[in-house]
Motif scaffolding. Sequence first.
Motif, PDB file in Angstrom:
ATOM      1  N   ILE A   9      54.528  29.065  96.761  1.00  0.00           N
ATOM      2  CA  ILE A   9      55.283  27.945  95.813  1.00  0.00           C
ATOM      3  C   ILE A   9      56.196  27.991  96.205  1.00  0.00           C
ATOM      4  O   ILE A   9      56.903  29.132  95.729  1.00  0.00           O
ATOM      5  N   VAL A  10      56.630  26.984  96.355  1.00  0.00           N
ATOM      6  CA  VAL A  10      58.695  27.241  96.440  1.00  0.00           C
ATOM      7  C   VAL A  10      59.094  26.229  95.305  1.00  0.00           C
ATOM      8  O   VAL A  10      58.835  24.566  95.721  1.00  0.00           O
ATOM      9  N   LYS A  11      59.968  26.492  94.365  1.00  0.00           N
ATOM     10  CA  LYS A  11      60.014  25.583  93.362  1.00  0.00           C
ATOM     11  C   LYS A  11      61.986  25.503  93.596  1.00  0.00           C
ATOM     12  O   LYS A  11      62.193  26.227  93.359  1.00  0.00           O
ATOM     13  N   ILE A  12      62.222  24.189  93.237  1.00  0.00           N
ATOM     14  CA  ILE A  12      63.864  23.658  93.975  1.00  0.00           C
ATOM     15  C   ILE A  12      64.367  23.436  92.319  1.00  0.00           C
ATOM     16  O   ILE A  12      64.108  22.469  92.110  1.00  0.00           O
ATOM     17  N   CYS A  13      65.372  24.584  91.931  1.00  0.00           N
ATOM     18  CA  CYS A  13      65.499  24.180  90.581  1.00  0.00           C
ATOM     19  C   CYS A  13      67.294  23.312  90.467  1.00  0.00           C
ATOM     20  O   CYS A  13      67.876  24.345  91.512  1.00  0.00           O
ATOM     21  N   GLY A  14      67.359  22.589  88.898  1.00  0.00           N
ATOM     22  CA  GLY A  14      68.462  22.274  88.803  1.00  0.00           C
ATOM     23  C   GLY A  14      68.713  20.910  89.802  1.00  0.00           C
ATOM     24  O   GLY A  14      69.689  20.542  89.918  1.00  0.00           O
ATOM     25  N   LEU A  15      68.218  20.112  89.963  1.00  0.00           N
ATOM     26  CA  LEU A  15      68.305  19.157  90.739  1.00  0.00           C
ATOM     27  C   LEU A  15      68.653  17.701  89.825  1.00  0.00           C
ATOM     28  O   LEU A  15      68.168  17.983  88.988  1.00  0.00           O
ATOM     29  N   SER A  16      70.035  17.506  90.747  1.00  0.00           N
ATOM     30  CA  SER A  16      70.390  15.992  89.604  1.00  0.00           C
ATOM     31  C   SER A  16      71.204  15.040  90.479  1.00  0.00           C
ATOM     32  O   SER A  16      71.319  14.505  89.892  1.00  0.00           O
ATOM     33  N   ALA A 188      55.144  32.495  94.373  1.00  0.00           N
ATOM     34  CA  ALA A 188      56.140  31.498  94.073  1.00  0.00           C
ATOM     35  C   ALA A 188      57.436  32.342  94.249  1.00  0.00           C
ATOM     36  O   ALA A 188      58.139  33.649  93.161  1.00  0.00           O
ATOM     37  N   VAL A 189      58.389  31.437  94.223  1.00  0.00           N
ATOM     38  CA  VAL A 189      59.488  31.377  94.341  1.00  0.00           C
ATOM     39  C   VAL A 189      60.137  30.195  94.096  1.00  0.00           C
ATOM     40  O   VAL A 189      60.243  28.979  93.789  1.00  0.00           O
ATOM     41  N   ASP A 190      61.660  30.741  92.686  1.00  0.00           N
ATOM     42  CA  ASP A 190      62.883  29.435  92.210  1.00  0.00           C
ATOM     43  C   ASP A 190      63.996  30.085  92.477  1.00  0.00           C
ATOM     44  O   ASP A 190      63.863  31.098  92.276  1.00  0.00           O
ATOM     45  N   VAL A 191      64.773  29.077  93.165  1.00  0.00           N
ATOM     46  CA  VAL A 191      65.895  28.968  93.423  1.00  0.00           C
ATOM     47  C   VAL A 191      66.851  27.833  92.959  1.00  0.00           C
ATOM     48  O   VAL A 191      66.444  26.593  92.762  1.00  0.00           O
ATOM     49  N   SER A 192      68.287  28.361  92.509  1.00  0.00           N
ATOM     50  CA  SER A 192      68.519  27.544  91.852  1.00  0.00           C
ATOM     51  C   SER A 192      70.441  26.921  93.143  1.00  0.00           C
ATOM     52  O   SER A 192      70.929  26.470  93.136  1.00  0.00           O
ATOM     53  N   SER A 193      70.952  28.461  92.331  1.00  0.00           N
ATOM     54  CA  SER A 193      72.357  28.507  92.958  1.00  0.00           C
ATOM     55  C   SER A 193      72.122  29.181  94.215  1.00  0.00           C
ATOM     56  O   SER A 193      73.449  28.773  94.207  1.00  0.00           O
ATOM     57  N   GLY A 194      71.182  29.181  94.668  1.00  0.00           N
ATOM     58  CA  GLY A 194      71.487  29.881  95.924  1.00  0.00           C
ATOM     59  C   GLY A 194      70.860  28.321  97.020  1.00  0.00           C
ATOM     60  O   GLY A 194      71.035  29.213  98.335  1.00  0.00           O
ATOM     61  N   VAL A 195      70.868  27.668  96.410  1.00  0.00           N
ATOM     62  CA  VAL A 195      71.422  26.599  97.126  1.00  0.00           C
ATOM     63  C   VAL A 195      72.299  25.362  97.257  1.00  0.00           C
ATOM     64  O   VAL A 195      71.959  24.212  97.212  1.00  0.00           O
ATOM     65  N   GLU A 196      73.503  26.299  96.720  1.00  0.00           N
ATOM     66  CA  GLU A 196      74.273  25.095  96.000  1.00  0.00           C
ATOM     67  C   GLU A 196      75.874  25.293  97.019  1.00  0.00           C
ATOM     68  O   GLU A 196      76.096  26.395  97.102  1.00  0.00           O
ATOM     69  N   ARG A 197      76.510  23.949  96.957  1.00  0.00           N
ATOM     70  CA  ARG A 197      77.401  24.397  98.041  1.00  0.00           C
ATOM     71  C   ARG A 197      79.184  24.966  96.881  1.00  0.00           C
ATOM     72  O   ARG A 197      79.636  25.491  96.909  1.00  0.00           O
ATOM     73  N   GLU A 198      78.256  24.583  95.842  1.00  0.00           N
ATOM     74  CA  GLU A 198      79.217  25.184  94.435  1.00  0.00           C
ATOM     75  C   GLU A 198      78.495  24.526  93.068  1.00  0.00           C
ATOM     76  O   GLU A 198      77.457  24.427  93.215  1.00  0.00           O
ATOM     77  N   ARG A 199      79.299  25.573  92.632  1.00  0.00           N
ATOM     78  CA  ARG A 199      78.607  25.929  90.635  1.00  0.00           C
ATOM     79  C   ARG A 199      78.002  24.261  90.359  1.00  0.00           C
ATOM     80  O   ARG A 199      78.337  23.417  90.406  1.00  0.00           O
ATOM     81  N   GLY A 200      76.699  24.651  90.298  1.00  0.00           N
ATOM     82  CA  GLY A 200      75.703  22.931  89.709  1.00  0.00           C
ATOM     83  C   GLY A 200      75.829  21.481  90.688  1.00  0.00           C
ATOM     84  O   GLY A 200      75.207  20.982  90.055  1.00  0.00           O
ATOM     85  N   VAL A 201      76.303  22.368  91.757  1.00  0.00           N
ATOM     86  CA  VAL A 201      75.915  21.488  93.082  1.00  0.00           C
ATOM     87  C   VAL A 201      75.387  21.626  94.741  1.00  0.00           C
ATOM     88  O   VAL A 201      75.348  22.566  95.088  1.00  0.00           O
TER      89      VAL A 201
END
Length: 217
Positions: A9-16, A188-201
């Motif tokens: 299971i893949v969770k992408i966290c911090g989507l905005s 299951a894995v959870d990713v946030s900063s690892g799919v960002e081009r800059e912090r929070g984006v």
Amino acid sequence: MTPDMPETIVKICGLSSPETLLAAIGAGADMAGFVFFEKSPRHIDLETARTLGLMAQGRIAKVALTVDAGDSALQEIVDALAPDMLQLHGKESPARVAAAKARFGLPVIKAVGVAAAGDVAAAQAYQGVADVLLFDAKPAPGAAVPGGAGVAFDWDLLRGISDKKWMLSGGLDAGNVAEALRRTGAPAVDVSSGVERERGVKDSALIEKFVSAVRSL
């Protein structure tokens, strides 16, 4: 995290944003995490939550991430996002997790910071209370936010966990997720900063690359 979902299971966290939410859906991610914590660069307001929640409805599981939030704040978030799960990412006790589950009738992911074997052992206090345990890198003392720092911990600490209702987080990206899964057997894995081009984006291409790296295993 159900028996009819044999894949990791893949969770992408911090989507905005709509763009990156659609990227997560299009890439085949299973869960979309939305952060409700003002100190985080990934925090979204309730109006944005309503917009993204409607876009995600029926297409990807919605997870509302909060940090030591009270019932009134949680109620506003639930009303706006209509999440499928709550993620409690602060210092919530097992009793608090149980109370939130009972009040809102939603399954709960409880995040646990890990720096040593004792942290993994201490997480057992949430067994039978939280629906899913999320093991993340333990924040440094005095850190403003409890996660999303892009820091990994010693994955070998998680070897031997028999329970299948847990997630691995902390410092994951498309380049290391295969190794992380090999070493931990995480369901299951959870990713946030690892799919960002800059912090929070978030970056749509990095989201697709991460999900592809997991699915190629």
